[in-house]
Design an enzyme around this catalytic site. Structure first.
Site, PDB file in Angstrom:
ATOM      1  N   TRP D 156       0.724  -1.077  -0.157  1.00 26.41           N
ATOM      2  CA  TRP D 156      -0.118   0.146  -0.106  1.00 26.41           C
ATOM      3  C   TRP D 156       0.925   1.193   0.059  1.00 26.41           C
ATOM      4  CZ3 TRP D 156      -0.875   4.217   3.198  1.00 26.41           C
ATOM      5  CH2 TRP D 156      -0.526   4.083   4.444  1.00 26.41           C
ATOM      6  N   SER D 185     -12.225  12.442  -0.756  1.00 28.96           N
ATOM      7  CA  SER D 185     -11.997  12.826   0.557  1.00 28.96           C
ATOM      8  C   SER D 185     -11.683  14.280   0.716  1.00 28.96           C
ATOM      9  CB  SER D 185     -10.398  12.389   1.120  1.00 28.96           C
ATOM     10  OG  SER D 185     -10.356  11.051   0.965  1.00 28.96           O
ATOM     11  N   HIS D 268       2.543  10.037   7.008  1.00 27.38           N
ATOM     12  CA  HIS D 268       2.319  10.141   8.537  1.00 27.38           C
ATOM     13  C   HIS D 268       1.108  10.644   8.824  1.00 27.38           C
ATOM     14  CE1 HIS D 268       3.627   8.771  12.338  1.00 27.38           C
ATOM     15  NE2 HIS D 268       2.944  10.048  12.454  1.00 27.38           N
ATOM     16  N   GLU D 270      -1.705  10.992   7.325  1.00 26.52           N
ATOM     17  CA  GLU D 270      -2.684  10.076   6.914  1.00 26.52           C
ATOM     18  C   GLU D 270      -3.048   9.135   8.130  1.00 26.52           C
ATOM     19  OE1 GLU D 270      -4.772   9.545   4.711  1.00 26.52           O
ATOM     20  OE2 GLU D 270      -5.716   7.569   5.104  1.00 26.52           O
ATOM     21  N   SER D 283     -13.789  10.100  23.503  1.00 23.69           N
ATOM     22  CA  SER D 283     -14.103  11.312  24.285  1.00 23.69           C
ATOM     23  C   SER D 283     -15.518  11.757  24.499  1.00 23.69           C
ATOM     24  CB  SER D 283     -13.223  12.605  23.664  1.00 23.69           C
ATOM     25  OG  SER D 283     -11.944  12.336  23.654  1.00 23.69           O
ATOM     26  N   LYS D 346      -3.637  12.720  26.149  1.00 25.79           N
ATOM     27  CA  LYS D 346      -5.024  12.138  26.101  1.00 25.79           C
ATOM     28  C   LYS D 346      -5.445  11.082  26.910  1.00 25.79           C
ATOM     29  CE  LYS D 346      -6.040  13.640  21.500  1.00 25.79           C
ATOM     30  NZ  LYS D 346      -7.374  14.365  21.930  1.00 25.79           N
ATOM     31  N   ARG D 465       8.093  -8.376   6.824  1.00 29.58           N
ATOM     32  CA  ARG D 465       6.626  -8.269   6.516  1.00 29.58           C
ATOM     33  C   ARG D 465       6.497  -8.524   5.016  1.00 29.58           C
ATOM     34  NH1 ARG D 465       5.672  -1.895   6.686  1.00 29.58           N
ATOM     35  NH2 ARG D 465       3.361  -2.422   5.768  1.00 29.58           N
TER      36      ARG D 465
END
Lengths: 219, 371, 57, 544
Positions: D156, D185, D268, D270, D283, D346, D465
Site C-alpha cells: 500500500w 476525501s 504520516h 494520513e 472522548s 490524551k 513483513r
C-alpha cells in the site's frame, strides 16, 4: 434568515480559502522535487552530487591528512557498455586536486547513449567534494565499438569533516533511449546549460595545473 | 563507554538468557557490540513501557472496579487540575530525554565511518544478493538454495528452510567490515538480525554500513523490503570465520575464479553444458520463467516454445548478457561467468521441447562480452 | 504579549486550563494566537534541528 | 420535543440497502434507487458512507484472510506469491482508503450537524457527489485484480521503482482510482470545515463543540493539507510510467528516495487522519458512561492540535534505514519521541475521567475502554519504534505490522464500532441487542489479540513483513495469528447481525438514549427525523 444568509457567505469564504490551500499544497508537492534537490545539495543528503561543474578553490593543501578515495563503476541492464577506471582507489590530501581516467567501451556494434549516475558515500562528504570536470554531468554517446576515455577531475575541500577518511564514488551506467527524451523535466534544462561541456568534455581541463595532480597510486 | 552497562541493565531487568542467537520470541542480542547496544535499548524502552503500562492500566482498572455504577458509585464533577496535567506532561518528557541520550550514543556509533579493514559491496537484484570483495577480485551471487519442491511441500522442509543459500557471504571476525550497498533494480533491504545491520539498497545510490563480528558462526537473515514476487525467497547467510580461515578462503576463491576462467577456453560437451545449465536455470531463472520454462506472462514471457528464442541464438544471447531495458530481465554479463551463460543458454535452447540442438560454447560468450 | 506566548506554550503541551482558555477566547485576537503559534512551532523545529546537530557532533 | 415525523427509512439496513431502497422510499421523492443516488440529506449520505465502508471492510477483510490462510503454515499452499502481493496491497489500500476513512466521514455526516445544531451539511450537493465518487473509485481499483498482469502488487506504500518501472500495466488504473478517492476525501473535508465553521447553533463557540467535532475539524485540515501531496506523488508516478519523466528513476537523474519522502509527508498525517476522529468518539463515550464530564477538555483540544502539527515533522521515521544522514535521523527520532507526549496526555485524561466516575459497561463503553487499553499498547510499540537504532531491527518486520494493526484495528475500528453502538439508538430509534453486542465485543477482543499479539514476537524473532512464506521458527506465531484472524473475521458477522436487528426493531430508545449523554444530538427524537434543527436550537453552555 439573516443568520442563514450570513452562514452562506461564511461557507463561500471558507470554501474559497480551503480550495486556495488545496491548490497551494498540490503545487507544494511538485515544488518539493526541486526543493529536495536543493536540500540534498546543501546538506549532502543521499549522496546526491551537484550535476554541474564547480571551479577549483585555491586553498592550502592539508598535507597532514590522507583521504582514501575509492571508485566503483557499475553497468546496468539494457546498455551494452563497459565502464572501467584506471585505479580502484587513490589517496589524496584535502585541498589537493586529483584526476583519474574512466574508460567507456561500447561492446555492441550500434551507436547508443548512456549516462553515468554518480553517488557518494558517506553522504556527509558530498558537500565537500568539488567536481571540476566529470563525465557524469552529461549524457555520453558512443558509436558502435567505440572506446572513450574521460577524466574525472575533483578536489576535496579542506574543511572535510575529521571523521571521514574514506570516500566512495560510485558511477552507475544507465541507458538513455533517445527517441524519447528520457530525462526529468528540470534535467533537460540543466544539460542544455552544460551544452558546451557536452561538446568538449576535456575542454576545460587545458588550464589544469598538472603539477598538482594527485599522488594517486593504484592500489 | 562501550555501553556495556546498558546491556547489563537490560539483562538484569529482563533476567533473560544471554545467548547470542534469538531465543525465538525476542530480538537477538546478536554478535556485535552494536547489536548488543541495540538489544539493551530495546529491553530498556520495553521495560519503561511496561512500567508506564502497569501504572496507567492499574489506575484505569482500579477506577473501573471501584467506581462501578452498579455498586452505586456517585460521580464526582471535577474536570481539570492544572498542576496534575503539568506533572504528567513533564514526567514523560523526562523519561524521553533519558531514553534519547543512550539512543543518540548508539546511533552515533553506528554512523562511525572510520577506516575499515575490508570493503564488501552488496548489490540487491531481483531476487538474489551479489557480493563483491572490493580490491580482491572475488565476487559471487548468493541465491536461495531451498528447493522449490520444499516450498510446494512435495519434500520435507529442512532445518533452515528459506534461510539457506548456495554461497554464503564469508566474513572475518574481529575486523571492521564496511558494506557498500546498492541495487540493480528495485529497493531491497539487506538484513541480518544477529549483526543488527538492516539497510536499504537503492538503485543508482550507495548506502554504507559496517559490522565487526565478535563470534564465529552462521548468521541468517532476509530481504526486508518488498521487492517483487520472490521477496520472501531472498535470504542472506553470513558465515563469520576466524581471520586465518577467512584469508585461506579468500585465496581459494581467487584460485577457483581463475580455474573457471580457464574453463572458458576449452571446448565443452553439450551434455556437460546442459547439466550445468539446468542448475543455473533452477537457481536463477526459474523464479520468473518458472521451472518448466512456461513463464508467467505478460511480465515474464515463456521460454518454452518461444518462437523468437528458438529461431535467433544471437537475440537470445543478447537478452541474457545485456538484459532488457525497462523490464525485469537483468543483464547477466557481470553476475554470471561465460561458462554459466553458455550453459544456461544451451540448456534453455534444448529443454521443454525447444529442441534446437544448438550448443553455445563459453568461448563464444566470452568473446561477445569482451567485444 | 507574554500572556499570549504563555497560553500558546501551555496549549502546545496540552495543559491549558479552562479558565485561561475562556480568557483567551474572549480576548478577540485570534490572529495574535495563530501567529504566535506558528512562530513558536518554527522555533521548536529550529530548536530540534540544533539539538540534532549538536548531538551529532 | 419535536413532533413525530414519518418513520425513519431504514438507513442502517444491509449492504444491499441501495437495492432495497424501493421498499421504504415513501419518505420523499424521487423514489427508488434515484432517491439514494440524488439524496442531499446528511443523514442518508452518512448512512451510505457507513454501508459502503462496512462492505469494503468485509472485502478488505477477505483479502486479509487470504493472506492469513496462506501464512497458516510454512510453504506455498493456496496462492502464488504474485497474487499474495496483490492481496497484501489491496488489503492495505481498501482498509485505509475505503473502510476506515469513509466510516469516519459517514459518522461525521451523521453526527456533526446533529452535534452543532445545523440543519444539514454546508454543501449538500457536493456531499452527494463526494460520496458517489467512492464506489466508482473502488470498483475501478478492485477491477485491476482482473486485468492482465494483475492488480497493484507493490504494497500500500507503493514505493518506486517497484511501482513505476517494475509495475504491472494496471498501475495507471490504480493511480486513477486513488485520484478519485483523494478528490472524494478532499471534497468531504471542505464540506466538513465549511459546516463546522459556519453552521454552529447560535451561541456555540468553537470551544463549546463536542470533541468529535473538534477532532474532525483538525482531521479535515490535515486532509486538505496532505491529500494534494498524495495527488502530486501519484501524478509524478503516472508521468514516470507513461510520459518518460524520471522523478523517481535514478537513470534519468531522479531519486527513488524522494518518492518515500513525498509519500510519507502525506502518509504520516494520513495515519493521524485515521486516529484523530477515533479520539473524538472515545472522548464522547467515556464521559457518558462514567457520568462525569471529560477531564481536561481544553487539553484534549490542544493535544489534538499539537499531534496534528507534529505529524508534519516526523515523516522520515518511516525511513530510518534508507540511509539518512545522522542529523536527520536524530531530528526525526527526537520529534517522533515528542509526539508521545500529547498522545500520553490524551490517555491520562481518559483515565482521569474514569476516576471517581459512576461507570457502567454498555457495549459502546466496552469498545471505548478496549480502545484506550489496546491503542495505548500500540502507542508503546510506537515509542519503541521511535528509537532509531532499535528501529534498524524492527523496521519492516512483523513487529511493525503488529504495531500499526494495534493502532488501527482496536484503535480506529473499535472506535468506529463503539460510535456505531453509541449512536445506533439515535439513528434507528432502537437500542442494539445488548447481549449480541457484548458477544461481539468479547469475540472481537479475543480475536484481535490472538491475531496481532503474536506478530510482535514473530517480528522480533526476525520475520520480515509482506512475505508469502516463512522460515520454520516463525510457524507457531503465524498459526496463532491465522486462527485469530479467522476468529476475528467471523465474529464481525455478529456486528452485521446486530446492526440489521437494530434497524428492524428492538427496545425503543428515548431521545436521550444514554443516561449520562450530554451533547446536542440527544435533544432530537430517536430515531432522528430526516430533517432536524431547521430552526437553530439555542445552545446552553455546559460545564466543559
Amino acid at each position: 434568515m439573516d443568520d442563514q444568509e450570513q452562514a452562506k457567505v461564511g461557507v463561500r469564504r471558507t470554501v474559497i480559502r480551503t480550495v486556495a490551500v488545496l491548490v497551494g499544497m498540490f503545487g507544494f508537492a511538485f515544488a518539493l522535487v526541486p526543493l529536495y534537490d536543493v536540500f540534498c545539495q546543501v546538506t549532502g543528503l543521499n549522496g546526491k552530487v551537484d550535476a554541474t561543474a564547480q571551479s577549483i578553490v585555491h586553498e592550502e593543501v592539508d598535507e597532514s591528512r590522507y583521504i582514501n578515495v575509492q571508485f566503483i563503476t557499475r553497468g546496468s541492464p539494457g546498455l551494452p557498455w563497459q565502464m572501467s577506471v584506471e585505479m580502484r582507489q587513490m589517496s589524496v590530501h584535502p585541498g589537493q586536486m586529483a584526476e583519474v581516467d574512466f574508460t567507456f567501451t561500447n561492446n555492441s556494434s550500434s551507436e547508443s547513449w548512456g549516462r553515468a549516475v554518480p553517488s557518494v558515500s558517506p553522504s556527509t562528504a558530498t558537500t565537500h567534494l568539488r567536481k571540476i570536470s566529470c563525465f557524469c554531468f552529461q549524457e555520453q554517446q558512443l558509436q558502435g565499438n567505440e572506446r572513450l576515455t574521460i577524466p574525472l577531475v575533483f578536489q576535496l575541500a579542506r574543511d572535510l569533516p575529521d571523521d571521514i577518511n574514506t570516500i566512495t564514488l560510485v558511477y552507475t551506467l544507465y541507458p538513455i533511449e533517445h527517441v524519447v527524451q528520457n530525462a526529468a523535466l528540470d534535467n533537460t534544462l540543466k544539460s542544455s546549460a552544460n551544452s558546451e561541456l557536452v561538446n568538449d568534455p576535456k575542454g576545460n581541463l587545458s588550464n589544469t595545473p598538472k603539477n598538482n595532480k594527485a599522488a594517486g597510486e593504484a592500489i | 563507554m562501550r555501553s556495556r552497562w546498558w546491556w547489563l541493565m537490560a539483562i538484569s531487568l529482563a533476567a533473560s538468557e544471554s545467548q547470542a542467537q534469538s531465543n525465538g520470541w525476542n530480538m537477538p542480542v546478536g554478535v556485535t557490540d552494536v547489536s548488543s547496544d541495540i538489544y539493551g535499548l530495546h529491553m530498556t524502552i520495553f521495560w519503561i513501557c511496561v512500567v508506564i503500562g502497569v501504572v496507567v492500566f492499574g489506575a484505569m482498572f482500579y477506577s473501573l472496579f471501584r467506581y462501578r455504577h452498579s455498586k452505586g458509585a456517585k460521580a464526582a464533577h471535577f474536570h481539570e487540575h492544572t498542576s496534575v496535567e503539568v506533572l504528567w506532561t513533564a514526567i514523560p518528557v523526562l523519561i524521553l530525554v533519558g531514553m534519547a541520550v543512550p539512543a543518540t550514543a548508539t546511533l552515533k556509533n553506528m554512523y562511525d565511518s572510520s577506516e575499515a579493514d575490508l570493503d564488501v559491496m552488496i548489490t540487491g537484484q531481483q531476487w538474489r544478493w551479489r557480493y563483491e570483495y572490493l580490491g580482491e577480485d572475488v565476487a559471487f551471487t548468493s541465491n536461495m538454495s531451498t528447493p522449490r519442491t520444499q516450498i510446494s511441500g512435495e519434500e520435507a522442509r529442512g532445518e533452515h528452510y528459506l534461510l539457506e543459500v548456495d554461497e554464503p557471504l564469508v566474513l572475518p571476525i574481529n575486523r571492521k567490515v564496511r558494506f557498500l550497498m546498492t541495487s540493480d533494480d528495485v529497493i531491497h533491504s539487506w538484513w541480518v538480525p544477529d549483526l543488527a545491520v538492516k539497510q536499504d539498497t537503492i538503485p543508482g545510490f550507495i548506502n554504507e554500513n559496517w559490522v565487526k563480528i565478535n563470534e564465529p558462526g552462521i548468521y541468517r537473515g532476509q530481504c526486508a523490503e518488498l521487492c517483487g514476487i520472490d521477496h520472501g525467497f531472498m535470504p542472506v547467510v553470513v558465515h563469520a570465520v576466524e581471520e586465518e580461515e577467512f584469508e585461506s578462503w579468500l585465496a581459494e576463491r581467487k584460485e577457483s575464479a581463475e580455474q573457471e576462467a580457464m574453463g572458458v577456453d576449452r571446448e565443452w560437451e553439450m551434455a556437460e553444458l546442459v547439466e550445468r545449465g539446468e542448475s543455473v536455470y533452477q537457481s536463477i531463472c526459474s523464479s520468473c520463467h518458472q521451472a518448466e520454462g512456461q513463464g508467467s506472462p505478460p511480465a515474464f514471457p515463456a521460454l518454452a516454445n518461444n518462437e523468437q528464442l528458438i529461431s535467433d541464438v544471437d537475440w537470445h544471447l543478447d537478452k541474457v548478457i545485456n538484459g532488457v531495458s525497462g523490464a525485469a530481465m537483468p543483464a547477466f554479463r557481470s553476475t554470471l561467468n561465460p561458462v554459466e551463460i553458455a550453459a544456461v543458454v544451451t540448456y534453455t535452447r534444448n529443454a521443454w521441447g525447444n529442441d534446437t540442438g544448438d550448443v553455445v560454447q563459453p568461448s563464444e560468450v566470452a568473446e561477445i562480452i569482451a567485444q | 504579549m507574554w500572556s499570549v506566548v504563555k497560553s500558546v506554550l501551555a496549549a502546545l503541551l496540552g495543559v491549558q486550563s479552562n479558565q485561561k482558555r475562556e480568557e483567551d477566547f474572549s480576548s478577540g485576537r485570534p490572529a495574535a494566537y495563530l501567529i504566535t503559534g506558528v512562530v513558536i512551532t518554527l522555533l521548536f523545529v529550529l530548536l530540534l534541528v540544533f539539538l540534532a546537530m549538536f548531538a551529532a557532533r | 420535543m419535536a413532533p413525530k415525523l414519518p418513520p425513519q427509512p431504514s438507513l442502517q439496513h444491509s449492504t444491499t440497502a441501495v437495492a432495497d431502497g424501493q421498499s421504504h422510499g415513501h419518505a420523499a421523492p424521487p423514489k427508488g434507487i434515484l432517491r439514494w443516488l440524488l439524496t442531499t440529506n446528511h443523514k442518508e449520505i452518512g448512512s451510505l458512507y457507513l454501508i459502503f465502508s462496512l462492505t469494503m471492510f468485509f472485502i478488505g477483510g477477505i483479502f486479509a484472510l487470504v493472506v492469513r490462510a496462506e501464512l497458516f503454515q510454512p510453504g506455498l499452499q493456496l496462492v502464488e506469491p504474485e497474487f499474495f502481493n496483490q492481496m497484501t496491497t489491496m488489503h492495505g489500500l481498501i482498509m485505509v482508503f475505503a473502510a476506515v476513512m469513509p466510516a469516519f466521514t459517514g459518522l461525521a455526516n451523521w453526527m456533526i450537524p446533529l452535534q452543532i445544531g445545523a440543519p444539514d451539511m454546508a454543501l449538500p450537493r457536493l456531499n452527494n457527489f463526494s460520496f458517489w465518487l467512492l464506489p466508482v473509485s473502488f470498483t475501478l481499483l478492485l477491477s485491476t485484480l482482473l486485468m492482465p498482469g494483475g492488480g497493484p502488487n507493490f504494497g500500500w506504500t507503493f514505493y518506486a521503482p517497484l511501482s513505476t518501472n517494475f509495475a504491472p500495466p494496471s498501475t495507471t488504473f490504480f493511480i486513477l482510482a486513488l485520484h478519485i478517492a483523494g478528490i472524494s476525501s478532499i471534497l468531504g473535508a471542505i464540506n466538513i470545515i465549511a459546516t463546522i465553521l459556519n453552521m454552529r447553533a447560535p451561541g456555540m463557540r468553537l470551544m463549546d463543540m463536542p470533541l468529535f467535532v473538534w477532532t474532525w475539524l483538525i482531521t479535515a485540515f490535515l486532509l486538505i493539507a496532505v491529500m494534494p501531496v498524495l495527488a502530486g506523488v501519484i501524478t509524478m508516478m503516472l508521468m514516470d510510467i507513461n510520459f518518460g519523466t524520471s522523478f523517481f528513476d535514478a537513470a534519468g537523474g531522479g531519486d527513488p528516495v524522494l518518492f518515500q519522502h513525498l509519500f510519507w509527508f502525506f502518509g504520516h498525517p494520513e495515519v493521524y487522519i485515521m486516529i484523530l476522529p477515533a479520539f473524538g468518539i472515545v472522548s464522547a463515550i467515556i464521559p457518558t458512561f462514567a457520568r462525569k464530564p471529560l477531564f481536561g477538555y481544553a487539553s484534549m483540544v490542544y493535544a489534538t492540535a499539537a499531534i496534528a502539527l507534529l505529524s508534519f515533522l516526523v515523516w522520515a521515521h518511516h525511513m530510518f534505514i534508507v540511509g539518512l544522514p545522522l542529523v536527520a535521523e536524530l531530528f526525526f527520532m527526537y520529534s517522533t519521541m515528542l509526539i508521545a507526549v500529547p498522545t500520553g496526555v490524551k490517555v491520562f485524561n481518559w483515565v482521569t475521567t474514569l476516576f471517581r466516575g459512576s461507570i457502567s459497561f454498555e457495549s459502546p463503553m466496552l469498545f471505548a475502554l478496549a480502545f484506550v487499553v489496546l491503542f495505548t499498547i500500540g502507542g508503546f510499540s510506537g515509542l519503541m519504534l521511535a528509537i532509531a537504532p532499535a528501529d534498524f531491527q524492527y523496521h519492516d518486520t512483523y513487529f511493525v505490522v503488529a504495531h500499526f494493526h494495534y493502532v488501527l484495528v482496536p484503535g480506529a475500528i473499535f472506535a468506529i464500532m463503539a460510535g456505531v453502538y453509541y449512536w445506533l439508538p439515535k439513528w434507528t430509534g432502537h437500542y442494539p441487542n445488548e447481549k449480541l453486542a457484548q458477544w461481539h465485543f468479547w469475540f472481537s477482543i479475543i480475536g484481535v489479540n490472538l491475531t496481532f499479539f503474536p506478530m510482535h514476537f514473530a517480528g522480533l524473532a526476525g520475520m520480515p513483513r509482506r512475505i508469502p512464506d516463512y522460515a520454520l521458527q516463525f510457524a507457531d506465531f503465524n498459526l496463532l495469528s491465522s486462527i485469530g484472524a479467522f476468529f476475528f473475521g467471523a465474529s464481525q458477522l455478529l456486528f452485521v447481525l446486530g446492526v440489521i436487528l437494530c434497524v428492524r426493531g428492538g427496545k425503543k430508545a428515548p431521545a436521550k438514549a444514554w443516561e449520562g449523554a450530554e451533547d446536542l444530538e440527544w435533544t432530537v427524537p430517536s430515531p432522528a427525523p430526516l430533517h432536524t434543527f431547521e430552526t437553530p436550537p439555542v445552545f446552553h453552555r455546559t460545564s466543559h
